[in-house]
Design an enzyme around this catalytic site. Sequence first.
Site, PDB file in Angstrom:
ATOM      1  N   GLY A  88      -0.099  -0.542   2.821  1.00 46.23           N
ATOM      2  CA  GLY A  88       1.333  -0.282   2.691  1.00 46.23           C
ATOM      3  C   GLY A  88       2.078  -0.049   3.987  1.00 46.23           C
ATOM      4  O   GLY A  88       3.259   0.289   3.968  1.00 46.23           O
ATOM      5  N   TRP A  90       3.197  -2.185   6.248  1.00 49.47           N
ATOM      6  CA  TRP A  90       4.339  -3.083   6.439  1.00 49.47           C
ATOM      7  C   TRP A  90       5.496  -2.691   5.525  1.00 49.47           C
ATOM      8  O   TRP A  90       6.665  -2.801   5.903  1.00 49.47           O
ATOM      9  CB  TRP A  90       3.914  -4.525   6.167  1.00 49.47           C
ATOM     10  CG  TRP A  90       3.208  -5.166   7.325  1.00 49.47           C
ATOM     11  CD1 TRP A  90       2.488  -4.525   8.305  1.00 49.47           C
ATOM     12  CD2 TRP A  90       3.150  -6.554   7.643  1.00 49.47           C
ATOM     13  NE1 TRP A  90       1.981  -5.428   9.201  1.00 49.47           N
ATOM     14  CE2 TRP A  90       2.366  -6.678   8.831  1.00 49.47           C
ATOM     15  CE3 TRP A  90       3.656  -7.699   7.049  1.00 49.47           C
ATOM     16  CZ2 TRP A  90       2.103  -7.920   9.419  1.00 49.47           C
ATOM     17  CZ3 TRP A  90       3.400  -8.937   7.636  1.00 49.47           C
ATOM     18  CH2 TRP A  90       2.632  -9.045   8.810  1.00 49.47           C
ATOM     19  N   ASP A 116      -0.369  -6.744  -4.699  1.00 49.83           N
ATOM     20  CA  ASP A 116      -1.727  -6.725  -4.188  1.00 49.83           C
ATOM     21  C   ASP A 116      -2.688  -6.807  -5.364  1.00 49.83           C
ATOM     22  O   ASP A 116      -2.305  -6.540  -6.505  1.00 49.83           O
ATOM     23  CB  ASP A 116      -1.988  -5.437  -3.388  1.00 49.83           C
ATOM     24  CG  ASP A 116      -3.152  -5.597  -2.420  1.00 49.83           C
ATOM     25  OD1 ASP A 116      -2.894  -5.837  -1.219  1.00 49.83           O
ATOM     26  OD2 ASP A 116      -4.310  -5.507  -2.856  1.00 49.83           O
ATOM     27  N   ASP A 132      -1.974 -11.057  -8.661  1.00 47.31           N
ATOM     28  CA  ASP A 132      -2.582 -12.100  -7.837  1.00 47.31           C
ATOM     29  C   ASP A 132      -1.514 -13.164  -7.604  1.00 47.31           C
ATOM     30  O   ASP A 132      -1.091 -13.837  -8.546  1.00 47.31           O
ATOM     31  CB  ASP A 132      -3.791 -12.691  -8.561  1.00 47.31           C
ATOM     32  CG  ASP A 132      -4.522 -13.751  -7.727  1.00 47.31           C
ATOM     33  OD1 ASP A 132      -4.008 -14.116  -6.648  1.00 47.31           O
ATOM     34  OD2 ASP A 132      -5.591 -14.202  -8.167  1.00 47.31           O
ATOM     35  N   ASP A 156       0.139 -10.038   5.666  1.00 44.08           N
ATOM     36  CA  ASP A 156      -0.841  -9.629   6.674  1.00 44.08           C
ATOM     37  C   ASP A 156      -2.252  -9.799   6.094  1.00 44.08           C
ATOM     38  O   ASP A 156      -3.194  -9.152   6.523  1.00 44.08           O
ATOM     39  CB  ASP A 156      -0.597  -8.170   7.080  1.00 44.08           C
ATOM     40  CG  ASP A 156      -1.399  -7.753   8.306  1.00 44.08           C
ATOM     41  OD1 ASP A 156      -1.637  -8.607   9.179  1.00 44.08           O
ATOM     42  OD2 ASP A 156      -1.799  -6.576   8.389  1.00 44.08           O
ATOM     43  N   LYS A 196      -0.061 -13.784   9.024  1.00 47.87           N
ATOM     44  CA  LYS A 196      -1.143 -13.716  10.003  1.00 47.87           C
ATOM     45  C   LYS A 196      -2.024 -14.950   9.900  1.00 47.87           C
ATOM     46  O   LYS A 196      -2.357 -15.396   8.810  1.00 47.87           O
ATOM     47  CB  LYS A 196      -1.995 -12.471   9.773  1.00 47.87           C
ATOM     48  CG  LYS A 196      -3.214 -12.375  10.687  1.00 47.87           C
ATOM     49  CD  LYS A 196      -3.825 -11.000  10.700  1.00 47.87           C
ATOM     50  CE  LYS A 196      -4.367 -10.569   9.364  1.00 47.87           C
ATOM     51  NZ  LYS A 196      -4.909  -9.208   9.406  1.00 47.87           N
TER      52      LYS A 196
END
Length: 246
Positions: A88, A90, A116, A132, A156, A196
């Site tokens: 959490g 971000w 998540d 998902d 990320d 990322k």
Amino acid sequence: MAKTPGKNAGKNTSGRGQRDLFVKVKSARGRKLSSTQWLQRQLNDPYVARAKKDGYRGRAAYKILELNEKYQFLIPGARVVDLGCAPGGWIQVAVPRVNALGTRTSKAVGTVLGIDLQEVEPIPGADIHVLDFLADDADKQVMEWLDGKADVVMSDMAASSSGHKQTDHLRIIALCEAAAYFAFDVLEEGGTFVAKVLAGGAEGDLQKLLKMRFTKVANVKPSSSRSDSSEKFVVATGFKGLQGDD
């Protein structure tokens, strides 16, 4: 007669600050070498200590802080989706910057939505769900929660490490591509995608894909990323929407 203290009395004369004192972790029975190395790196990482002091859930918060400082995509009123948001950090950065709590009365109120695969501790000002993003109709569910499309999709996420560098590179690129396609479905025209990736040679197709869909694509390695890490972040701005389709 008592001596007058010298000018160096009470000072650290070793020439090193406190954070320069390296902490070495001894190996322990049953603990893998990689685990010992990770623990040692954590104990000697100034960003880990800084995150604890600043109240962030992880050092990754400083990566999105740095990226946003440069590209200014987290603005008041923005609707933000954080994919793979655990733990959490971000989200903690995004909430005040998009004014999700409405504390800046003269500014537009934004929305921060985190999803998540696992439960994430609540964060004031954010809406967090277990979902998902690869599931069927996940994009429709997200837009329903947002009551519209997103201005920012950020990720990320990293695939579980296999210990094989090339395999891990391919896995995270595939995950980033999946996140990009999700972003194409939920982003408002003009929106931003931040994710990322790992440098390693297989990201060329991803770069081409993003350049087709966004007006500008930048690749950045924040100073808060570990120097021995191959991670970098792609920041794609100016989503072209339907104009980006062939």
